[in-house]
Motif scaffolding. Structure first.
Motif, PDB file in Angstrom:
ATOM      1  N   PHE A  29     -43.041   2.730 -71.203  1.00 27.50           N
ATOM      2  CA  PHE A  29     -42.359   2.156 -70.039  1.00 27.50           C
ATOM      3  C   PHE A  29     -42.736   0.691 -69.852  1.00 27.50           C
ATOM      4  CE2 PHE A  29     -42.213   2.109 -65.155  1.00 27.50           C
ATOM      5  CZ  PHE A  29     -40.862   1.792 -65.113  1.00 27.50           C
ATOM      6  N   GLY A  30     -44.033   0.412 -69.890  1.00 25.24           N
ATOM      7  CA  GLY A  30     -44.489  -0.964 -69.730  1.00 25.24           C
ATOM      8  C   GLY A  30     -43.976  -1.898 -70.796  1.00 25.24           C
ATOM      9  N   ALA A  31     -43.756  -1.352 -71.996  1.00 29.65           N
ATOM     10  CA  ALA A  31     -43.315  -2.177 -73.117  1.00 29.65           C
ATOM     11  C   ALA A  31     -41.831  -2.502 -73.079  1.00 29.65           C
ATOM     12  CB  ALA A  31     -43.663  -1.490 -74.436  1.00 29.65           C
ATOM     13  N   VAL A  32     -41.013  -1.628 -72.486  1.00 28.97           N
ATOM     14  CA  VAL A  32     -39.564  -1.852 -72.526  1.00 28.97           C
ATOM     15  C   VAL A  32     -39.030  -2.610 -71.320  1.00 28.97           C
ATOM     16  CG1 VAL A  32     -39.205   0.225 -73.918  1.00 28.97           C
ATOM     17  CG2 VAL A  32     -38.934   0.353 -71.440  1.00 28.97           C
ATOM     18  N   ILE A  33     -39.805  -2.736 -70.265  1.00 29.96           N
ATOM     19  CA  ILE A  33     -39.338  -3.465 -69.082  1.00 29.96           C
ATOM     20  C   ILE A  33     -39.070  -4.922 -69.447  1.00 29.96           C
ATOM     21  CG2 ILE A  33     -40.006  -4.290 -66.786  1.00 29.96           C
ATOM     22  CD1 ILE A  33     -41.767  -1.744 -66.585  1.00 29.96           C
ATOM     23  N   TYR A 107     -38.398 -10.201 -55.166  1.00 31.14           N
ATOM     24  CA  TYR A 107     -38.884  -9.921 -56.514  1.00 31.14           C
ATOM     25  C   TYR A 107     -37.733  -9.878 -57.515  1.00 31.14           C
ATOM     26  CZ  TYR A 107     -43.192  -8.758 -54.111  1.00 31.14           C
ATOM     27  OH  TYR A 107     -44.322  -8.817 -53.323  1.00 31.14           O
ATOM     28  N   ASP A 108     -37.983 -10.465 -58.675  1.00 24.18           N
ATOM     29  CA  ASP A 108     -37.008 -10.424 -59.762  1.00 24.18           C
ATOM     30  C   ASP A 108     -37.041  -9.089 -60.488  1.00 24.18           C
ATOM     31  OD1 ASP A 108     -36.276 -13.286 -59.519  1.00 24.18           O
ATOM     32  OD2 ASP A 108     -38.365 -13.568 -60.113  1.00 24.18           O
ATOM     33  N   VAL A 109     -38.209  -8.466 -60.500  1.00 17.58           N
ATOM     34  CA  VAL A 109     -38.385  -7.143 -61.107  1.00 17.58           C
ATOM     35  C   VAL A 109     -39.267  -6.299 -60.196  1.00 17.58           C
ATOM     36  CG1 VAL A 109     -39.471  -5.854 -62.993  1.00 17.58           C
ATOM     37  CG2 VAL A 109     -38.073  -7.855 -63.512  1.00 17.58           C
ATOM     38  N   ILE A 110     -38.798  -5.095 -59.903  1.00 20.52           N
ATOM     39  CA  ILE A 110     -39.603  -4.088 -59.209  1.00 20.52           C
ATOM     40  C   ILE A 110     -39.703  -2.894 -60.147  1.00 20.52           C
ATOM     41  CG2 ILE A 110     -39.736  -2.513 -57.237  1.00 20.52           C
ATOM     42  CD1 ILE A 110     -38.211  -4.597 -55.587  1.00 20.52           C
ATOM     43  N   GLY A 154     -31.781  -9.264 -59.633  1.00 22.34           N
ATOM     44  CA  GLY A 154     -33.003  -8.594 -60.070  1.00 22.34           C
ATOM     45  C   GLY A 154     -32.759  -7.185 -60.586  1.00 22.34           C
ATOM     46  N   LYS A 155     -33.825  -6.581 -61.114  1.00 18.86           N
ATOM     47  CA  LYS A 155     -33.761  -5.247 -61.702  1.00 18.86           C
ATOM     48  C   LYS A 155     -34.862  -4.357 -61.131  1.00 18.86           C
ATOM     49  CE  LYS A 155     -30.745  -6.702 -64.898  1.00 18.86           C
ATOM     50  NZ  LYS A 155     -29.321  -6.275 -64.957  1.00 18.86           N
ATOM     51  N   ARG A 195     -38.989  12.180 -70.340  1.00 21.02           N
ATOM     52  CA  ARG A 195     -38.854  11.139 -69.316  1.00 21.02           C
ATOM     53  C   ARG A 195     -37.535  10.394 -69.477  1.00 21.02           C
ATOM     54  NH1 ARG A 195     -42.545  13.664 -67.898  1.00 21.02           N
ATOM     55  NH2 ARG A 195     -44.658  13.029 -67.301  1.00 21.02           N
ATOM     56  N   HIS A 196     -37.079   9.828 -68.360  1.00 20.82           N
ATOM     57  CA  HIS A 196     -35.992   8.859 -68.366  1.00 20.82           C
ATOM     58  C   HIS A 196     -36.536   7.529 -67.857  1.00 20.82           C
ATOM     59  CE1 HIS A 196     -32.254  11.738 -68.139  1.00 20.82           C
ATOM     60  NE2 HIS A 196     -33.019  11.960 -69.195  1.00 20.82           N
ATOM     61  N   ILE A 197     -36.300   6.470 -68.597  1.00 20.41           N
ATOM     62  CA  ILE A 197     -36.576   5.115 -68.117  1.00 20.41           C
ATOM     63  C   ILE A 197     -35.249   4.562 -67.624  1.00 20.41           C
ATOM     64  CG2 ILE A 197     -37.308   2.781 -68.744  1.00 20.41           C
ATOM     65  CD1 ILE A 197     -39.058   4.049 -70.937  1.00 20.41           C
ATOM     66  N   GLN A 198     -35.163   4.299 -66.325  1.00 20.34           N
ATOM     67  CA  GLN A 198     -33.903   3.869 -65.732  1.00 20.34           C
ATOM     68  C   GLN A 198     -33.970   2.415 -65.270  1.00 20.34           C
ATOM     69  OE1 GLN A 198     -33.562   6.859 -62.594  1.00 20.34           O
ATOM     70  NE2 GLN A 198     -31.969   7.898 -63.781  1.00 20.34           N
ATOM     71  N   THR A 199     -32.851   1.719 -65.397  1.00 16.57           N
ATOM     72  CA  THR A 199     -32.708   0.344 -64.922  1.00 16.57           C
ATOM     73  C   THR A 199     -31.594   0.294 -63.885  1.00 16.57           C
ATOM     74  OG1 THR A 199     -33.297  -0.475 -67.123  1.00 16.57           O
ATOM     75  CG2 THR A 199     -32.362  -2.060 -65.583  1.00 16.57           C
ATOM     76  N   TYR A 200     -31.914  -0.265 -62.715  1.00 21.47           N
ATOM     77  CA  TYR A 200     -30.950  -0.391 -61.618  1.00 21.47           C
ATOM     78  C   TYR A 200     -30.760  -1.855 -61.230  1.00 21.47           C
ATOM     79  CZ  TYR A 200     -31.501   4.644 -60.796  1.00 21.47           C
ATOM     80  OH  TYR A 200     -31.521   5.999 -60.938  1.00 21.47           O
ATOM     81  N   SER A 201     -29.566  -2.157 -60.710  1.00 19.64           N
ATOM     82  CA  SER A 201     -29.308  -3.480 -60.153  1.00 19.64           C
ATOM     83  C   SER A 201     -28.259  -3.352 -59.054  1.00 19.64           C
ATOM     84  CB  SER A 201     -28.841  -4.459 -61.233  1.00 19.64           C
ATOM     85  OG  SER A 201     -27.489  -4.237 -61.561  1.00 19.64           O
TER      86      SER A 201
END
Length: 238
Positions: A29-33, A107-110, A154-155, A195-201
């Motif tokens: 997760f930390g690597a793909v953000i 914040y640009d990223v949360i 932001g994302k 797991r699901h890694i999700q991105t929202y905007s």
């Protein structure tokens, strides 16, 4: 006896005081953000500080980390302070609700890896029981805060088990946050999606994309090429 810490290439995470230890899916997760354009980042429920440290390694952003658990907050503060990026890492040992009362930042990223499992409810009916589940309340807190404090472009990134991720997506639309991308994380090739890694905007996409990452090959031992490439700048032996 296992080490009380996890050593990365550029930092160490002490974790003996934290219930939530460093784990493979959190590292992924930390690597793909994507923080390539981020000036300010918020890590909700930082635990050991792992995600804040991973993000700090590849960005010049200022990072705020919130952690309500006193033991975890103390350990995170130590981990952040001993890292090469201590001057732009800020630990806030309070709940998200308390942090929100005084926060004036955008914040640009949360990002968040919340420790809640709707699927573990006793009745087995997550849709029925989730309205009374404490995890659901925290989902709402994350979304309410994000709606108010995420920049226009932001994302929001979140890591959840599949059932909880689908429920979070349903809640997000009520806060004008839309699912852009899902990365399904599998234990190994032909293995289970864990797991699901999700991105929202705030920008509603024409379609929400779905991709997959397998942590290990079918032998259940060897890291896949894709996983290795993502974690190469972090893991000692990649």
């Amino acid at each position: 006896m296992a080490n009380s810490y996890f050593q990365f290439k550029q930092f160490r995470v002490e974790q003996d005081k934290c219930a939530m230890k460093v784990c493979t899916d959190s590292c992924l997760f930390g690597a793909v953000i994507d923080v390539s354009k981020a000036g300010r980042v918020l890590d909700i429920g930082t635990g050991t500080g792992l995600l804040s440290l991973m993000v700090a390694q590849r960005t010049d952003a200022t990072i705020d980390a919130v952690e309500i658990n006193p033991e975890a907050a103390a350990q995170a503060e130590e981990n952040l302070a001993l890292s090469p990026w201590a001057d732009r890492l800020n630990l806030h040992p309070v709940s998200l609700q308390e942090f929100a009362k005084d926060n004036q930042q955008s914040y640009d990223v949360i990002l968040s890896n919340p420790p809640f499992f709707l699927a573990s409810l006793k009745s087995g009916n997550a849709a029925k029981d989730s309205a009374k589940h404490t995890g659901d309340l925290f989902f709402e807190d994350i979304l309410t805060f994000t709606q108010k404090h995420l920049t226009a472009e932001g994302k929001l990134y979140i890591l959840l088990p599949p059932t909880e991720a689908r429920h979070f997506a349903e809640l997000a639309t009520d806060h004008q946050l839309y699912l852009e991308q899902t990365i399904e994380v599998y234990t190994y090739i032909n293995g289970q999606c864990i797991r699901h890694i999700q991105t929202y905007s705030f920008i509603k996409p024409a379609t929400s994309t779905i991709s997959q990452i397998h942590i290990r090959e079918a032998d259940k031992v060897t890291y896949t090429f894709k996983f290795s490439e993502l974690l190469r700048e972090y893991y000692l032996h990649l």
